[in-house]
Scaffold this active site. Structure first.
Site, mmCIF file in Angstrom:
data_model
loop_
_atom_site.group_PDB
_atom_site.id
_atom_site.type_symbol
_atom_site.label_atom_id
_atom_site.label_comp_id
_atom_site.label_asym_id
_atom_site.label_seq_id
_atom_site.Cartn_x
_atom_site.Cartn_y
_atom_site.Cartn_z
ATOM 1 C CG HIS A 2 -1.996 -1.119 1.079
ATOM 2 N ND1 HIS A 2 -2.762 -1.557 2.122
ATOM 3 C CD2 HIS A 2 -2.385 -1.872 0.010
ATOM 4 C CE1 HIS A 2 -3.572 -2.533 1.726
ATOM 5 N NE2 HIS A 2 -3.351 -2.754 0.443
ATOM 6 C CG ASN A 40 -5.784 -10.082 13.743
ATOM 7 O OD1 ASN A 40 -4.944 -9.192 13.591
ATOM 8 N ND2 ASN A 40 -7.071 -9.843 13.667
ATOM 9 C CB THR A 70 -3.813 -8.216 8.340
ATOM 10 O OG1 THR A 70 -4.813 -7.994 7.336
ATOM 11 C CG2 THR A 70 -3.256 -9.614 8.193
ATOM 12 C CB SER A 71 -9.215 -7.081 9.727
ATOM 13 O OG SER A 71 -9.054 -6.244 8.601
HETATM 14 P P1 NAD Z 1 -6.974 -3.564 10.031
HETATM 15 O O1 NAD Z 1 -7.054 -2.291 10.821
HETATM 16 O O2 NAD Z 1 -8.089 -3.916 9.156
HETATM 17 O O3 NAD Z 1 -6.792 -4.799 11.043
HETATM 18 C C1 NAD Z 1 -5.831 -4.792 12.056
HETATM 19 C C2 NAD Z 1 -6.072 -6.028 12.904
HETATM 20 O O4 NAD Z 1 -4.992 -6.114 13.842
HETATM 21 C C3 NAD Z 1 -7.367 -5.991 13.718
HETATM 22 O O5 NAD Z 1 -8.096 -7.151 13.460
HETATM 23 C C4 NAD Z 1 -6.886 -5.915 15.176
HETATM 24 O O6 NAD Z 1 -7.703 -6.663 16.045
HETATM 25 C C5 NAD Z 1 -5.505 -6.512 15.094
HETATM 26 N N1 NAD Z 1 -4.562 -5.987 16.081
HETATM 27 C C6 NAD Z 1 -4.306 -4.695 16.394
HETATM 28 N N2 NAD Z 1 -3.304 -4.608 17.279
HETATM 29 C C7 NAD Z 1 -2.937 -5.884 17.574
HETATM 30 C C8 NAD Z 1 -1.952 -6.454 18.424
HETATM 31 N N3 NAD Z 1 -1.135 -5.692 19.161
HETATM 32 N N4 NAD Z 1 -1.856 -7.799 18.490
HETATM 33 C C9 NAD Z 1 -2.693 -8.594 17.736
HETATM 34 N N5 NAD Z 1 -3.622 -8.106 16.904
HETATM 35 C C10 NAD Z 1 -3.737 -6.774 16.816
HETATM 36 O O7 NAD Z 1 -5.595 -3.515 9.316
HETATM 37 P P2 NAD Z 1 -5.149 -4.122 7.909
HETATM 38 O O8 NAD Z 1 -5.720 -5.479 7.745
HETATM 39 O O9 NAD Z 1 -3.693 -3.896 7.823
HETATM 40 O O10 NAD Z 1 -5.855 -3.178 6.815
HETATM 41 C C11 NAD Z 1 -5.977 -1.816 7.037
HETATM 42 C C12 NAD Z 1 -5.387 -0.864 6.046
HETATM 43 O O11 NAD Z 1 -4.910 0.175 6.847
HETATM 44 C C13 NAD Z 1 -4.210 -1.278 5.270
HETATM 45 O O12 NAD Z 1 -4.555 -1.005 3.970
HETATM 46 C C14 NAD Z 1 -3.046 -0.360 5.683
HETATM 47 O O13 NAD Z 1 -2.491 0.209 4.522
HETATM 48 C C15 NAD Z 1 -3.674 0.728 6.452
HETATM 49 N N6 NAD Z 1 -3.068 1.167 7.727
HETATM 50 C C16 NAD Z 1 -1.717 1.152 7.931
HETATM 51 C C17 NAD Z 1 -1.200 1.557 9.156
HETATM 52 C C18 NAD Z 1 0.289 1.547 9.367
HETATM 53 O O14 NAD Z 1 1.036 1.756 8.413
HETATM 54 N N7 NAD Z 1 0.759 1.274 10.571
HETATM 55 C C19 NAD Z 1 -2.048 1.961 10.182
HETATM 56 C C20 NAD Z 1 -3.433 1.973 9.940
HETATM 57 C C21 NAD Z 1 -3.925 1.562 8.700
#
Ligand code: NAD
Ligand code: ZN
Length: 258
Positions: free
Chosen positions: A122, A221, A196-197
């Site tokens: 991304h 997750n 990741t969700s």
């Molecule tokens: P998502 O937000 O859909 O899912 C994140 C998942 O991680 C959730 O299900 C949550 O329960 C789990 N989670 C959070 N913290 C955790 C931990 N400490 N231990 C275990 N599980 C944990 O994220 P996604 O699937 O990556 O998709 C979201 C989109 O958001 C992506 O396209 C990404 O580009 C973008 N994004 C990126 C960042 C970043 O660069 N850090 C931050 C936010 C969103």
């Protein structure tokens, strides 16, 4: 959590030679960067911010761009440090296994922790990109201009609208990056989906690519995902605890004699 699952996963890790990791925003929450869909995620705390990631709204509405620059210039990504989960993936690669990490994250924390072979599905927060001429440069420049009073910094070269060099909703992923991720997924013997969700496509579809090529899928997750039923094992817990604990027990890779 079922106590039997970690030993099962450890056995899969020990057997694996080529590991494909699909990482998500949960990987970086312990560095202070909010995810989108987790319990404290941006979609729950500030649903209106979704418009910032909608390319059409961003192009058409200066108020959306103003909100986006406000968010970027105070983003925790600017000051975040890699955490124990990022470090654990670096340590895993030091066990002699071939590891490719396809990340949905835009924060570059995995690379800063020391991982090589990171594919940014991304894009990256750390560069600005002109929507018209593709000019890319450090995000610091646009943030400095915003903080000095420009509400909507435009491209120096052509006057076009600037964004971060990230994939918005409604935008295609870079086909070269997706191709490299598909190759890594389809040649792996183990796929790990971490933080990741698995709700965002085409990224989540890389799990299908790995499974169809015969790899085992392991999910780590905090919450259920759309792929839990296809997984060989599902670990539910905090990445910064579970992943270092597992990786610290992984043997150095030795090809089996037969
Ligand atoms: P998502 O937000 O859909 O899912 C994140 C998942 O991680 C959730 O299900 C949550 O329960 C789990 N989670 C959070 N913290 C955790 C931990 N400490 N231990 C275990 N599980 C944990 O994220 P996604 O699937 O990556 O998709 C979201 C989109 O958001 C992506 O396209 C990404 O580009 C973008 N994004 C990126 C960042 C970043 O660069 N850090 C931050 C936010 C969103
Ligand atoms: Zn331009």
């Amino acid at each position: 959590m079922d106590d039997n699952i970690e030993p099962q996963v450890l056995a899969l890790l020990n057997r694996a030679r080529r590991i494909f990791v699909l990482a998500g925003a949960g990987m970086s929450t312990e560095s202070g960067i909010q995810d989108f869909r987790g319990p404290q995620g941006l979609w729950r705390t500030n649903p209106a911010s979704q418009r910032i990631f909608d390319l059409q709204a961003y192009i058409e509405d200066p108020a959306v761009r103003l909100a986006a620059w406000e968010m970027r210039s105070s983003s925790p990504i600017l000051t975040a440090e890699p955490n124990r989960g990022h470090q654990a993936l670096v340590d895993l690669s030091r066990t002699g296994r071939d590891i490719t990490i396809a990340t949905q994250n835009i924060d570059e924390l995995q690379q800063r922790a020391g991982s090589r072979n990171v594919l940014e599905l991304h894009g990256t927060f750390w560069q600005s990109r002109c929507l018209d001429c593709d000019d890319r440069r450090s995000i610091d420049e646009a943030i400095t201009r915003f903080q000095s009073g420009e509400d909507d910094p435009h491209c120096f070269r052509c006057g076009g609208i600037l964004r971060t060099d990230t994939v918005a909703f409604g935008q295609q992923l870079d086909p070269r990056v997706v191709g490299a991720a598909m190759t890594a997924a389809s040649t792996s013997d183990l796929a790990l989906a971490i933080g990741t969700s698995l709700a965002v496509f085409p990224a989540a579809g890389l799990c299908d690519v790995a499974i169809q090529a015969g790899a085992d899928l392991v999910i780590l997750n905090g919450e259920p995902t759309g792929y839990d039923r296809q997984a060989r094992a599902v670990l539910r817990g905090a990445i910064g605890e579970v992943l270092p604990r597992l990786v610290s027990q992984v043997d150095v890779y030795r090809p089996s004699p037969n």
